[in-house]
Design a protein around this motif. Structure first.
Motif, PDB file in Angstrom:
ATOM      1  N   LEU A   1       7.570   0.225   6.491  1.00 26.89           N
ATOM      2  CA  LEU A   1       6.166  -0.187   6.449  1.00 26.89           C
ATOM      3  C   LEU A   1       5.831  -1.132   7.592  1.00 26.89           C
ATOM      4  CD1 LEU A   1       6.677   0.810   3.473  1.00 26.89           C
ATOM      5  CD2 LEU A   1       4.995  -0.899   2.779  1.00 26.89           C
ATOM      6  N   SER A   2       4.623  -1.030   8.092  1.00 29.47           N
ATOM      7  CA  SER A   2       4.124  -2.011   9.056  1.00 29.47           C
ATOM      8  C   SER A   2       3.715  -3.274   8.312  1.00 29.47           C
ATOM      9  CB  SER A   2       2.912  -1.443   9.798  1.00 29.47           C
ATOM     10  OG  SER A   2       1.815  -1.283   8.892  1.00 29.47           O
ATOM     11  N   ASP A   3       3.524  -4.355   9.039  1.00 29.12           N
ATOM     12  CA  ASP A   3       3.053  -5.599   8.415  1.00 29.12           C
ATOM     13  C   ASP A   3       1.702  -5.377   7.732  1.00 29.12           C
ATOM     14  OD1 ASP A   3       5.292  -6.941   9.247  1.00 29.12           O
ATOM     15  OD2 ASP A   3       4.334  -7.929  10.952  1.00 29.12           O
ATOM     16  N   ALA A   4       0.855  -4.571   8.360  1.00 28.23           N
ATOM     17  CA  ALA A   4      -0.464  -4.303   7.781  1.00 28.23           C
ATOM     18  C   ALA A   4      -0.337  -3.544   6.462  1.00 28.23           C
ATOM     19  CB  ALA A   4      -1.323  -3.517   8.768  1.00 28.23           C
ATOM     20  N   GLU A   5       0.604  -2.595   6.384  1.00 28.77           N
ATOM     21  CA  GLU A   5       0.807  -1.849   5.152  1.00 28.77           C
ATOM     22  C   GLU A   5       1.354  -2.749   4.049  1.00 28.77           C
ATOM     23  OE1 GLU A   5       1.834   2.734   6.058  1.00 28.77           O
ATOM     24  OE2 GLU A   5       3.197   1.289   6.999  1.00 28.77           O
ATOM     25  N   VAL A   6       2.273  -3.632   4.416  1.00 28.85           N
ATOM     26  CA  VAL A   6       2.818  -4.581   3.430  1.00 28.85           C
ATOM     27  C   VAL A   6       1.697  -5.440   2.868  1.00 28.85           C
ATOM     28  CG1 VAL A   6       4.273  -6.618   3.136  1.00 28.85           C
ATOM     29  CG2 VAL A   6       5.152  -4.635   4.398  1.00 28.85           C
ATOM     30  N   ALA A   7       0.875  -5.993   3.754  1.00 29.91           N
ATOM     31  CA  ALA A   7      -0.211  -6.874   3.318  1.00 29.91           C
ATOM     32  C   ALA A   7      -1.213  -6.117   2.448  1.00 29.91           C
ATOM     33  CB  ALA A   7      -0.918  -7.474   4.529  1.00 29.91           C
ATOM     34  N   ALA A   8      -1.534  -4.882   2.832  1.00 27.00           N
ATOM     35  CA  ALA A   8      -2.510  -4.105   2.068  1.00 27.00           C
ATOM     36  C   ALA A   8      -1.970  -3.754   0.683  1.00 27.00           C
ATOM     37  CB  ALA A   8      -2.877  -2.839   2.830  1.00 27.00           C
ATOM     38  N   TYR A   9      -0.696  -3.418   0.597  1.00 33.61           N
ATOM     39  CA  TYR A   9      -0.112  -3.083  -0.699  1.00 33.61           C
ATOM     40  C   TYR A   9      -0.050  -4.303  -1.598  1.00 33.61           C
ATOM     41  CZ  TYR A   9       3.195  -1.387  -4.213  1.00 33.61           C
ATOM     42  OH  TYR A   9       3.812  -1.060  -5.406  1.00 33.61           O
ATOM     43  N   VAL A  10       0.415  -5.410  -1.067  1.00 35.83           N
ATOM     44  CA  VAL A  10       0.505  -6.632  -1.877  1.00 35.83           C
ATOM     45  C   VAL A  10      -0.877  -7.069  -2.344  1.00 35.83           C
ATOM     46  CG1 VAL A  10       1.129  -9.076  -1.851  1.00 35.83           C
ATOM     47  CG2 VAL A  10       2.675  -7.377  -0.838  1.00 35.83           C
ATOM     48  N   ALA A  11      -1.901  -6.841  -1.506  1.00 35.20           N
ATOM     49  CA  ALA A  11      -3.267  -7.229  -1.862  1.00 35.20           C
ATOM     50  C   ALA A  11      -3.800  -6.464  -3.069  1.00 35.20           C
ATOM     51  CB  ALA A  11      -4.200  -7.011  -0.676  1.00 35.20           C
ATOM     52  N   THR A  12      -3.199  -5.303  -3.398  1.00 36.11           N
ATOM     53  CA  THR A  12      -3.625  -4.573  -4.592  1.00 36.11           C
ATOM     54  C   THR A  12      -3.230  -5.295  -5.866  1.00 36.11           C
ATOM     55  OG1 THR A  12      -1.593  -3.254  -4.828  1.00 36.11           O
ATOM     56  CG2 THR A  12      -3.314  -2.397  -3.350  1.00 36.11           C
ATOM     57  N   GLY A  13      -2.251  -6.188  -5.769  1.00 33.90           N
ATOM     58  CA  GLY A  13      -1.768  -6.910  -6.940  1.00 33.90           C
ATOM     59  C   GLY A  13      -0.668  -6.198  -7.692  1.00 33.90           C
ATOM     60  N   GLU A  14      -0.475  -4.907  -7.430  1.00 29.40           N
ATOM     61  CA  GLU A  14       0.543  -4.157  -8.171  1.00 29.40           C
ATOM     62  C   GLU A  14       1.959  -4.715  -8.005  1.00 29.40           C
ATOM     63  OE1 GLU A  14       0.902   0.442  -8.825  1.00 29.40           O
ATOM     64  OE2 GLU A  14       2.190  -0.080  -7.112  1.00 29.40           O
ATOM     65  N   PRO A  15       2.394  -5.074  -6.792  1.00 34.70           N
ATOM     66  CA  PRO A  15       3.764  -5.564  -6.640  1.00 34.70           C
ATOM     67  C   PRO A  15       4.080  -6.819  -7.451  1.00 34.70           C
ATOM     68  CG  PRO A  15       2.844  -4.973  -4.508  1.00 34.70           C
ATOM     69  CD  PRO A  15       1.711  -4.955  -5.487  1.00 34.70           C
ATOM     70  N   LEU A  16       3.054  -7.569  -7.834  1.00 37.43           N
ATOM     71  CA  LEU A  16       3.279  -8.796  -8.604  1.00 37.43           C
ATOM     72  C   LEU A  16       3.528  -8.510 -10.077  1.00 37.43           C
ATOM     73  CD1 LEU A  16       0.479 -11.055  -7.077  1.00 37.43           C
ATOM     74  CD2 LEU A  16       2.843 -10.777  -6.328  1.00 37.43           C
ATOM     75  N   ARG A  17       3.245  -7.284 -10.497  1.00 37.38           N
ATOM     76  CA  ARG A  17       3.336  -6.954 -11.925  1.00 37.38           C
ATOM     77  C   ARG A  17       4.580  -6.161 -12.287  1.00 37.38           C
ATOM     78  NH1 ARG A  17      -2.183  -5.712 -10.686  1.00 37.38           N
ATOM     79  NH2 ARG A  17      -1.723  -3.465 -10.670  1.00 37.38           N
ATOM     80  N   VAL A  18       5.411  -5.821 -11.295  1.00 39.52           N
ATOM     81  CA  VAL A  18       6.527  -4.911 -11.567  1.00 39.52           C
ATOM     82  C   VAL A  18       7.824  -5.412 -10.951  1.00 39.52           C
ATOM     83  CG1 VAL A  18       5.117  -2.842 -11.859  1.00 39.52           C
ATOM     84  CG2 VAL A  18       5.818  -3.517  -9.571  1.00 39.52           C
ATOM     85  N   ALA A  19       8.932  -5.065 -11.602  1.00 36.27           N
ATOM     86  CA  ALA A  19      10.248  -5.446 -11.102  1.00 36.27           C
ATOM     87  C   ALA A  19      10.491  -4.812  -9.739  1.00 36.27           C
ATOM     88  CB  ALA A  19      11.326  -4.996 -12.084  1.00 36.27           C
ATOM     89  N   GLY A  20      11.021  -5.590  -8.825  1.00 41.20           N
ATOM     90  CA  GLY A  20      11.315  -5.068  -7.503  1.00 41.20           C
ATOM     91  C   GLY A  20      10.142  -5.051  -6.564  1.00 41.20           C
ATOM     92  N   ALA A  21       8.933  -5.347  -7.067  1.00 39.76           N
ATOM     93  CA  ALA A  21       7.713  -5.410  -6.252  1.00 39.76           C
ATOM     94  C   ALA A  21       7.258  -4.040  -5.760  1.00 39.76           C
ATOM     95  CB  ALA A  21       7.894  -6.357  -5.062  1.00 39.76           C
TER      96      ALA A  21
END
Length: 221
Positions: free
Chosen positions: A154-174
């Motif tokens: 992933l690019s930095d932009a893709e990482v930031a966009a995915y984390v911004a969805t909030g989903e990685p904060l709700r699941v094991a392993g992000a």
């Protein structure tokens, strides 16, 4: 048997519930009150550092036991024949990761994960709650399923966009395999259900050890 056995899921995970429902099982749900960090800290204080697979199994058992003890103590809850606790962790570079604490941790983790591989471990703990006079065994047993996950670069932009969805904060392993994180997983080696949160083949094996068949859980057509 006039109907399927009633399975009580000791988990708040909608993904686990969806996997079971898609396989024809309609679980009841009762969320445990386990403090995962405190439970793990107490176990490691007694036994030393635990392997990632053992961490997943420890927390799965803690969740199942917590709900079972509350039901046995008279707390209101759904009547069930079997009780299943599950917990998932990601192993990366020998370190154990659950849900990220915040967005900064999620981004940092994804910058480590991208382009690499990790192992997703899901612990399962199954209890037979049926009275012995109704075929119950009093059995309690568990096991961990593990699946190798290959992450995309992933690019930095893709990482930031995915984390911004909030989903990685709700699941094991992000990350998820069955949700918004699916495009960022290049492939897996093993059971996809393990990554989602419950391994149906492993659960079938545990049922077999209790003398039960998978179709004993499945809703009749």
């Amino acid at each position: 048997m006039t109907g399927p056995l009633r399975l009580l899921l000791a988990s708040a995970s909608p993904a686990r519930l969806a996997v079971l429902r898609a396989a024809g099982v309609q679980p009841l749900v009762q969320v445990s009150g386990v403090d995962e960090e405190a439970t793990l800290a107490a176990a490691e204080a007694q036994h030393g550092p635990l392997a990632a697979a053992d961490v997943a199994l420890l927390l799965a058992r803690a969740k199942a036991d917590d709900v079972a003890h509350r039901l046995a103590g008279g707390d209101e809850g759904p009547a069930a024949d079997l009780l299943l606790g599950c917990d998932s962790v990601l192993e990366l570079d020998g370190e154990v990761h659950g849900k990220p604490a915040d967005a900064a941790e999620a981004q940092a983790r994804w910058r480590r994960m991208r382009g690499r591989s990790g192992v997703l471990h899901t612990g399962h703990w199954l209890l037979d709650l049926r009275p012995r006079g109704q075929g119950g065994s009093g059995g309690t047993l568990g096991a961990t399923a593990s699946t190798l996950v290959h992450f995309a670069e992933l690019s930095d932009a893709e990482v930031a966009a995915y984390v911004a969805t909030g989903e990685p904060l709700r699941v094991a392993g992000a990350f998820t395999l069955d949700g918004l994180g699916g495009p960022y997983v290049r492939g897996i080696e093993g059971d996809p259900g393990t990554v989602v949160g419950v391994s149906l083949p492993l659960l079938r094996d545990l049922l077999g050890e209790l003398g039960l068949a998978w179709h004993d859980l499945r809703e009749r057509a």
